[in-house]
Design a protein around this motif. Structure first.
Motif, mmCIF file in Angstrom:
data_model
loop_
_atom_site.group_PDB
_atom_site.id
_atom_site.type_symbol
_atom_site.label_atom_id
_atom_site.label_comp_id
_atom_site.label_asym_id
_atom_site.label_seq_id
_atom_site.Cartn_x
_atom_site.Cartn_y
_atom_site.Cartn_z
ATOM 1 N N ASN A 14 -0.508 -39.420 8.036
ATOM 2 C CA ASN A 14 -1.077 -40.770 7.947
ATOM 3 C C ASN A 14 -2.228 -40.821 6.948
ATOM 4 O O ASN A 14 -2.328 -41.758 6.154
ATOM 5 N N ASP A 15 -3.092 -39.810 6.966
ATOM 6 C CA ASP A 15 -4.225 -39.773 6.039
ATOM 7 C C ASP A 15 -3.756 -39.693 4.592
ATOM 8 O O ASP A 15 -4.287 -40.377 3.713
ATOM 9 N N PHE A 16 -2.755 -38.856 4.328
ATOM 10 C CA PHE A 16 -2.252 -38.692 2.965
ATOM 11 C C PHE A 16 -1.673 -40.009 2.439
ATOM 12 O O PHE A 16 -1.952 -40.424 1.314
ATOM 13 N N VAL A 17 -0.876 -40.668 3.265
ATOM 14 C CA VAL A 17 -0.284 -41.948 2.881
ATOM 15 C C VAL A 17 -1.374 -43.011 2.726
ATOM 16 O O VAL A 17 -1.339 -43.815 1.780
ATOM 17 N N ASP A 18 -2.350 -43.008 3.611
ATOM 18 C CA ASP A 18 -3.443 -43.985 3.517
ATOM 19 C C ASP A 18 -4.240 -43.814 2.222
ATOM 20 O O ASP A 18 -4.648 -44.804 1.606
ATOM 21 N N VAL A 19 -4.461 -42.581 1.798
ATOM 22 C CA VAL A 19 -5.175 -42.342 0.542
ATOM 23 C C VAL A 19 -4.351 -42.856 -0.642
ATOM 24 O O VAL A 19 -4.891 -43.492 -1.553
ATOM 25 N N ALA A 42 3.925 -25.299 3.713
ATOM 26 C CA ALA A 42 3.455 -26.320 4.656
ATOM 27 C C ALA A 42 3.071 -27.601 3.922
ATOM 28 O O ALA A 42 3.174 -28.692 4.474
ATOM 29 N N GLY A 43 2.666 -27.485 2.667
ATOM 30 C CA GLY A 43 2.407 -28.670 1.851
ATOM 31 C C GLY A 43 3.679 -29.453 1.596
ATOM 32 O O GLY A 43 3.656 -30.675 1.429
ATOM 33 N N GLY A 44 4.801 -28.751 1.573
ATOM 34 C CA GLY A 44 6.095 -29.419 1.451
ATOM 35 C C GLY A 44 6.396 -30.268 2.674
ATOM 36 O O GLY A 44 7.014 -31.332 2.569
ATOM 37 N N LEU A 45 5.955 -29.800 3.828
ATOM 38 C CA LEU A 45 6.081 -30.600 5.051
ATOM 39 C C LEU A 45 5.276 -31.888 4.917
ATOM 40 O O LEU A 45 5.757 -32.977 5.246
ATOM 41 N N LEU A 46 4.067 -31.788 4.398
ATOM 42 C CA LEU A 46 3.224 -32.961 4.171
ATOM 43 C C LEU A 46 3.906 -33.948 3.234
ATOM 44 O O LEU A 46 3.972 -35.150 3.519
ATOM 45 N N ILE A 47 4.430 -33.456 2.129
ATOM 46 C CA ILE A 47 5.051 -34.342 1.148
ATOM 47 C C ILE A 47 6.326 -34.958 1.714
ATOM 48 O O ILE A 47 6.565 -36.162 1.567
ATOM 49 N N GLY A 48 7.149 -34.158 2.379
ATOM 50 C CA GLY A 48 8.380 -34.675 2.970
ATOM 51 C C GLY A 48 8.106 -35.768 3.986
ATOM 52 O O GLY A 48 8.750 -36.823 3.983
ATOM 53 N N ALA A 49 7.132 -35.541 4.852
ATOM 54 C CA ALA A 49 6.789 -36.545 5.869
ATOM 55 C C ALA A 49 6.199 -37.793 5.231
ATOM 56 O O ALA A 49 6.514 -38.912 5.637
ATOM 57 N N SER A 50 5.370 -37.617 4.212
ATOM 58 C CA SER A 50 4.725 -38.758 3.560
ATOM 59 C C SER A 50 5.734 -39.619 2.808
ATOM 60 O O SER A 50 5.670 -40.849 2.857
ATOM 61 N N ASN A 52 8.902 -39.851 3.498
ATOM 62 C CA ASN A 52 9.700 -40.535 4.516
ATOM 63 C C ASN A 52 8.941 -41.689 5.149
ATOM 64 O O ASN A 52 9.523 -42.707 5.505
ATOM 65 N N GLN A 53 7.642 -41.529 5.289
ATOM 66 C CA GLN A 53 6.827 -42.574 5.904
ATOM 67 C C GLN A 53 6.754 -43.820 5.015
ATOM 68 O O GLN A 53 6.823 -44.939 5.510
ATOM 69 N N ASP A 54 6.604 -43.627 3.702
ATOM 70 C CA ASP A 54 6.552 -44.775 2.785
ATOM 71 C C ASP A 54 7.067 -44.363 1.408
ATOM 72 O O ASP A 54 6.291 -44.044 0.510
ATOM 73 N N PRO A 55 8.388 -44.378 1.221
ATOM 74 C CA PRO A 55 8.967 -43.943 -0.051
ATOM 75 C C PRO A 55 8.579 -44.821 -1.238
ATOM 76 O O PRO A 55 8.620 -44.363 -2.380
ATOM 77 N N SER A 56 8.163 -46.039 -0.991
ATOM 78 C CA SER A 56 7.825 -46.941 -2.102
ATOM 79 C C SER A 56 6.516 -46.558 -2.802
ATOM 80 O O SER A 56 6.229 -47.059 -3.886
#
Length: 82
Positions: A14-19, A42-50, A52-56
């Protein structure tokens, strides 16, 4: 609990996407057409989740050796944790 570990791991994503949204909307520093992200392991997990959360939000996302199948990896002792 708070922070970004264990049960609060979603805070990381959520923080990564919010930034990213802040950089685009609030500050007009960039646009989604220019924004990219990269993560390994583990950074790949962050990017993959982010993504997926908001691909736009992202023009490009690079996942280098992503650690994205956490459950199977942790349960199967034959898979190396490298």
């Amino acid at each position: 609990p708070n922070g970004a570990k264990y049960k609060c791991k979603m805070n990381t994503f959520n923080d990564f996407v919010d930034v990213a949204r802040w950089l685009i909307s609030s500050r007009n520093i960039t646009t989604s057409e220019l924004l990219s992200c990269e993560g390994r392991s583990a950074g790949g997990l962050l990017i993959g989740a982010s993504v997926n959360q908001d691909p736009s939000l992202w023009k490009v996302a690079i996942l280098g050796v992503p650690f994205v199948d956490v459950l199977c990896t942790m349960v199967d002792s034959t898979i190396p944790l490298t």
